[in-house]
Motif scaffolding. Structure first.
Motif: not given
Lengths: 185, 185
Positions: A128-133
């Motif tokens: 999710s962190l990478l997606e939000d990034t």
DNA sequence: GGTCACACGTGAGGC
DNA sequence: TGCCTCACGTGTGAC
């Protein structure tokens, strides 16, 4: 929530207990949790006065910890251990374990740094962190593009108005000149 | 360099060969390499016409692959396998293996998507990618801020000039009116 | 031969 | 409770 600890604790006590038996010393390490920065709270794009300060100092701590401990201390320790045992039965792949641990540690620090920079994080997991990034980067790109085009549009208007004013000044000057000549007659 | 292959090959043939013996089928998998998008080439901030198109279609491929294969097919397969064997000696933790594989796959897809969005990537490893991502985000933030402030400055100048023009128009009107009245006398 | 980075299977723990 | 995420040690290929 008694297992709450800070991020820099991951880099502590790495010296002993490097036995090759798999899965033995795995239970003494609690699961890492992230500091409560923007967890499940949806910020608007205008609230960046206080949280930015906190996150900046946090990232500096990470950077200092990374460049101090990881790059010098552990690597020198690895070099010493490597020269002591050339080829043995059980103690040889221990440095490999530690190198891998170091790599994992560095990657996690980068994850923490990224988490400190990206706002509006929807989940706690890394995916999710990478997606939000990715989403945030696209958003920033769009914002920069919009601001640039708006600036260009306003700049064009300003240039046009400048021309207009110069023209009017010329007209005024001409009128003044004519009036003066008319008065001299 | 004959071991070059594309990114989407990681998501292929995941069905069979789920034996618990570790390290048996590991030799058939070469080391993953990333597509040659902006590798070791430093772009300026103005070259975003062709590369953006390529990277966008690439990200769409990733997104399609992820939402089609991972979220429906494999999960349904896992559900079926889970209900068949309640508690056995060797077949029980196989779904755990597959779930973990799925999670890893998803995380790697996010890494690929991030790699497609971030320019000026200095290294091929994940840590460098995250580092460059943080750097790029800060750069984008700065750019957006600069463009916004420039736009505001130009807007202020334009407003001032507008006022000035209105004032001059009033003066001109007054002069015209006076001239007319002077002529009527 | 040594280094680096990766994927893998696995135990553990939080929700 | 099961599901999901994570860190860990390990094997392995490419430099």
């Amino acid at each position: 929530m008694e297992w709450f600890y800070l991020v820099s604790m991951t880099c502590s006590f790495r010296s002993g207990s490097g036995l090759a038996g798999y899965g033995a010393m795995n239970s003494s390490k609690p699961r890492p949790v992230y500091p409560p920065i923007q967890n499940n709270i949806i910020f608007s794009t205008a609230t960046s006065s206080t949280s930015t300060t906190v996150r900046s100092s946090f990232a500096e701590d990470i950077k200092l910890e990374e460049s101090d401990h990881s790059n010098i201390d552990v690597k020198a320790k690895l070099k010493r251990k490597r020269q002591k045992k050339p080829t043995h039965g059980r103690e040889e792949p221990m440095n490999h374990v530690e190198v891998e641990r170091l790599r994992r540690e560095k990657l996690n620090q980068r994850f923490y740094a990224l988490r400190a920079v990206v706002p509006n994080i929807t989940g706690m997991d890394k995916a999710s962190l990478l997606e939000d990034t990715v989403r945030y980067i696209n958003e920033l790109k769009l914002n920069a593009e919009n601001a640039e085009s708006k600036k260009d549009a306003v700049q064009i208007q300003l240039n046009k108005l400048n021309e207009e004013i110069a023209e009017q000044n010329a007209v005024l000057e001409f009128v003044d000149e004519g009036e003066e000549q008319w008065r001299m007659i």
